[in-house]
Design an enzyme around this catalytic site. Structure first.
Site, PDB file in Angstrom:
ATOM      1  N   SER A  15     -29.654 -54.039  68.010  1.00 31.50           N
ATOM      2  CA  SER A  15     -29.042 -54.382  66.716  1.00 31.50           C
ATOM      3  C   SER A  15     -29.990 -55.230  65.878  1.00 31.50           C
ATOM      4  O   SER A  15     -29.695 -55.552  64.734  1.00 31.50           O
ATOM      5  CB  SER A  15     -27.705 -55.109  66.913  1.00 31.50           C
ATOM      6  OG  SER A  15     -27.845 -56.188  67.805  1.00 31.50           O
ATOM      7  N   ASN A 102     -20.821 -62.590  73.304  1.00 29.05           N
ATOM      8  CA  ASN A 102     -19.588 -62.049  72.706  1.00 29.05           C
ATOM      9  C   ASN A 102     -18.905 -63.050  71.771  1.00 29.05           C
ATOM     10  O   ASN A 102     -18.433 -62.680  70.695  1.00 29.05           O
ATOM     11  CB  ASN A 102     -18.611 -61.602  73.799  1.00 29.05           C
ATOM     12  CG  ASN A 102     -19.173 -60.467  74.630  1.00 29.05           C
ATOM     13  OD1 ASN A 102     -20.225 -59.919  74.295  1.00 29.05           O
ATOM     14  ND2 ASN A 102     -18.495 -60.117  75.712  1.00 29.05           N
ATOM     15  N   HIS A 148      -1.014 -41.172  30.508  1.00 29.11           N
ATOM     16  CA  HIS A 148      -1.472 -39.801  30.792  1.00 29.11           C
ATOM     17  C   HIS A 148      -2.730 -39.451  29.987  1.00 29.11           C
ATOM     18  O   HIS A 148      -2.958 -38.290  29.677  1.00 29.11           O
ATOM     19  CB  HIS A 148      -0.385 -38.769  30.482  1.00 29.11           C
ATOM     20  CG  HIS A 148       0.956 -39.124  31.018  1.00 29.11           C
ATOM     21  ND1 HIS A 148       1.402 -38.713  32.253  1.00 29.11           N
ATOM     22  CD2 HIS A 148       1.952 -39.886  30.494  1.00 29.11           C
ATOM     23  CE1 HIS A 148       2.621 -39.192  32.457  1.00 29.11           C
ATOM     24  NE2 HIS A 148       2.971 -39.916  31.418  1.00 29.11           N
ATOM     25  N   LYS A 275     -29.730 -39.379  24.136  1.00 26.38           N
ATOM     26  CA  LYS A 275     -28.759 -39.789  25.147  1.00 26.38           C
ATOM     27  C   LYS A 275     -28.755 -41.297  25.413  1.00 26.38           C
ATOM     28  O   LYS A 275     -29.796 -41.930  25.467  1.00 26.38           O
ATOM     29  CB  LYS A 275     -29.025 -39.061  26.476  1.00 26.38           C
ATOM     30  CG  LYS A 275     -28.753 -37.576  26.448  1.00 26.38           C
ATOM     31  CD  LYS A 275     -27.292 -37.223  26.160  1.00 26.38           C
ATOM     32  CE  LYS A 275     -26.387 -37.402  27.354  1.00 26.38           C
ATOM     33  NZ  LYS A 275     -26.655 -36.444  28.425  1.00 26.38           N
ATOM     34  N   ASN A 277     -26.927 -42.742  28.366  1.00 24.98           N
ATOM     35  CA  ASN A 277     -26.043 -42.485  29.505  1.00 24.98           C
ATOM     36  C   ASN A 277     -25.564 -43.797  30.132  1.00 24.98           C
ATOM     37  O   ASN A 277     -26.378 -44.686  30.386  1.00 24.98           O
ATOM     38  CB  ASN A 277     -26.782 -41.652  30.560  1.00 24.98           C
ATOM     39  CG  ASN A 277     -27.158 -40.281  30.020  1.00 24.98           C
ATOM     40  OD1 ASN A 277     -26.462 -39.739  29.170  1.00 24.98           O
ATOM     41  ND2 ASN A 277     -28.267 -39.734  30.504  1.00 24.98           N
ATOM     42  N   GLN A 314     -20.578 -53.585  67.748  1.00 22.87           N
ATOM     43  CA  GLN A 314     -21.872 -53.791  67.079  1.00 22.87           C
ATOM     44  C   GLN A 314     -21.951 -52.986  65.771  1.00 22.87           C
ATOM     45  O   GLN A 314     -22.727 -53.312  64.884  1.00 22.87           O
ATOM     46  CB  GLN A 314     -22.990 -53.373  68.033  1.00 22.87           C
ATOM     47  CG  GLN A 314     -24.372 -53.573  67.514  1.00 22.87           C
ATOM     48  CD  GLN A 314     -25.407 -53.476  68.630  1.00 22.87           C
ATOM     49  OE1 GLN A 314     -25.439 -54.308  69.515  1.00 22.87           O
ATOM     50  NE2 GLN A 314     -26.253 -52.465  68.590  1.00 22.87           N
ATOM     51  N   LYS A 317     -21.580 -54.339  61.670  1.00 22.26           N
ATOM     52  CA  LYS A 317     -22.484 -55.090  60.780  1.00 22.26           C
ATOM     53  C   LYS A 317     -23.030 -54.340  59.575  1.00 22.26           C
ATOM     54  O   LYS A 317     -22.982 -54.844  58.451  1.00 22.26           O
ATOM     55  CB  LYS A 317     -23.654 -55.645  61.594  1.00 22.26           C
ATOM     56  CG  LYS A 317     -23.222 -56.772  62.495  1.00 22.26           C
ATOM     57  CD  LYS A 317     -24.312 -57.134  63.455  1.00 22.26           C
ATOM     58  CE  LYS A 317     -23.751 -57.650  64.760  1.00 22.26           C
ATOM     59  NZ  LYS A 317     -22.674 -56.863  65.374  1.00 22.26           N
TER      60      LYS A 317
HETATM   61  N1  ARG Z   1     -25.531 -57.135  69.480  1.00 19.06           N
HETATM   62  C1  ARG Z   1     -24.195 -57.336  69.937  1.00 19.06           C
HETATM   63  C2  ARG Z   1     -23.224 -57.063  68.777  1.00 19.06           C
HETATM   64  O1  ARG Z   1     -23.678 -56.976  67.720  1.00 19.06           O
HETATM   65  C3  ARG Z   1     -24.049 -58.761  70.381  1.00 19.06           C
HETATM   66  C4  ARG Z   1     -23.048 -58.947  71.479  1.00 19.06           C
HETATM   67  C5  ARG Z   1     -23.542 -58.247  72.688  1.00 19.06           C
HETATM   68  N2  ARG Z   1     -22.742 -58.514  73.826  1.00 19.06           N
HETATM   69  C6  ARG Z   1     -22.873 -57.817  74.930  1.00 19.06           C
HETATM   70  N3  ARG Z   1     -22.128 -58.126  75.921  1.00 19.06           N
HETATM   71  N4  ARG Z   1     -23.729 -56.840  75.027  1.00 19.06           N
HETATM   72  O2  ARG Z   1     -22.051 -56.919  68.970  1.00 19.06           O
END
Ligand code: ARG
Length: 450
Positions: A15, A102, A148, A275, A277, A314, A317
């Site tokens: 990630s 976590n 409308h 134009k 736009n 994950q 994000k």
């Molecule tokens: N890169 C993980 C995420 O974005 C972080 C948490 C990872 N935890 C794990 N037990 N692999 O969620």
């Protein structure tokens, strides 16, 4: 076609390419955690000082742009921890006591989102301010109001603009409400079951400015509701922007000719020199789809997940970052565009006067003279039909033309104008000038600029 590069399992897992954006939040969280570990004597003061100094150093590296990111170390948490150990030695390994990635990632996301919401609320205030200035400038501009997309009744442009102000006000409330749910500290939940150390979660919450701590460790590491809520609030905001963008696009077309979009907010065409736009408005409308997609995509990710943490999370994000960036960028554009619209007052007035925007007022006139509204509506409809068939407008009719339809008509029927129609609508929330002036004053008060 470019051959897509084969990726390895470790690259697939990583990630880092996107969670590096959370680096400074991760450091803030780690500093608070290290201080807490010393506070409850899990590490010594000296050890904590070493860790904090190392983390501050790493923060500086990040700010300077010379942090050595290492994709082999999967994510931002492991990158920072490994860098800390490189810098201060094995004592750096004590930082992760009583913590798991976590609860750490849940913390980083909440820290990030709280700041993003603050920025969006500030942006919404600026946008509302721009709407307000625009509305004030057009307190006397008359436009046809539509239902409308057919001309319906004359209204003040200021009244229509204040409708967008109201939407933005609700958006702000939604973001602030979502902030409350983001404002909960998950750290201290461990991997899922809590931690076997006597930690002080309130200490960390205070250090990081959280209102409260999460009451259930399993929920804390699994919960991404705050992201869903944020993406939902963002989707509604973008839907509002998209509607305003659509009106700007329509209204700046030759067909309407009501307004011109400022030079910075239009693009020319590569072949048609005339134009202008409205590309910025079109992109605001277009990007709305992406923001909706991020919401639906992430809801779909969540729907089948058993408790507690799963790596699927994950996937929260990239969509979140994209939504934040899109919303903040679009806020700026919409505020800028609202500040740079020039309205053709005489054209809007003409459009309001033409067609049969005053037909309801004719019915209301008869009602004022005692006729039941249903009957009055019928007579006004016949008058409109007759007038249309003669290819005339209502303003071409004389008192005797009216009298043919009812004895209740008198000379004062000719006094009905778009202005009198507007100013008759004095019900609370209506378009009468006096009501709109009050609404403008209320809007100023809401923005706290009085
Ligand atoms: N890169 C993980 C995420 O974005 C972080 C948490 C990872 N935890 C794990 N037990 N692999 O969620």
């Amino acid at each position: 076609m470019n051959d897509p590069e084969k990726i390895s399992p470790s690259e697939y897992l990583a990630s880092l390419p996107f969670d590096r954006r959370l680096a400074l939040y991760d450091i803030r969280g780690s500093i608070a955690h290290a201080k807490m570990l010393a506070h409850v004597k899990i590490v010594s003061e000296d050890e904590a000082n070493l860790i904090v100094t190392g983390l501050v150093d790493i923060g500086d590296e990040l700010e300077r742009g010379d942090f050595p990111f290492d994709i082999e170390r999967e994510d931002i948490h492991m990158n920072i921890e490994a860098r800390l150990i490189d810098k201060i030695g094995p004592v750096g390994g004590k930082l992760h006591t009583a913590r798991s990635r976590n609860d750490q990632i849940a913390l980083d996301l909440r820290l990030f989102l709280k700041e993003a919401i603050d920025e969006i609320v500030t942006g919404l205030n600026t946008y509302q301010q721009a709407l307000l200035v625009f509305a004030e400038k057009h307190i006397a501009t008359i436009i046809p109001g539509y239902t409308h997309l057919q001309r319906a009744q004359p209204i003040l442009l200021a009244h229509q603009i204040l409708a967008y102000f109201e939407m933005a006000q609700r958006d702000k409330e939604r973001f602030k409400d979502c902030y409350v749910r983001a404002d909960v500290l998950p750290l201290g939940s461990g991997a899922l079951a809590g931690v076997p150390y006597e930690i002080d979660r309130m200490f960390v919450a205070k250090e990081l400015g959280f209102m409260t701590v999460s009451p259930n460790s399993i929920d804390a590491v699994s919960d991404r509701d705050f992201i869903v809520e944020f993406e939902a609030a963002s989707s509604i905001l973008m839907m509002h922007f998209s509607r305003l963008a659509e009106e700007i696009i329509l209204w700046s077309s030759d067909e309407f000719g009501f307004m011109q979009v400022g030079d910075d907010y239009v693009s020319g065409s590569s072949i048609m020199p005339q134009k202008r736009n409205p590309d910025i408005a079109e992109l605001a409308r277009g990007k709305t789809g992406r923001v909706f997609g991020n919401l639906i995509g992430f809801l779909t990710t969540l729907k089948g997940l058993p408790l507690a943490y799963n790596r699927d999370l994950q996937e929260d994000k990239e969509g979140l970052f994209d939504t934040v960036d899109t919303v903040i960028g679009t806020l700026d554009m919409m505020a800028g565009m609202a500040t740079n619209l020039s309205v053709d007052d005489s054209r809007t007035r003409e459009a309001a006067e033409q067609s049969f925007n005053l037909a309801t007022d004719i019915a209301d006139y008869l009602v004022a003279k005692g006729m039941p509204f249903r009957d009055a509506h019928g007579i006004a409809a016949t008058i409109v039909k007759d007038t249309v068939s003669k290819q005339l407008f209502l303003q071409d009719l004389s008192v005797s033309d009216y009298k043919k339809h009812s004895d209740l008509f008198d000379d004062d029927i000719l006094k009905i104008t778009v202005q009198s129609s507007i100013d008759a609508r004095q019900s609370y929330g209506g378009t009468a000038t006096i009501r709109v002036q009050e609404a403008l004053a209320t809007a100023h008060r809401l923005l706290g600029d009085e």
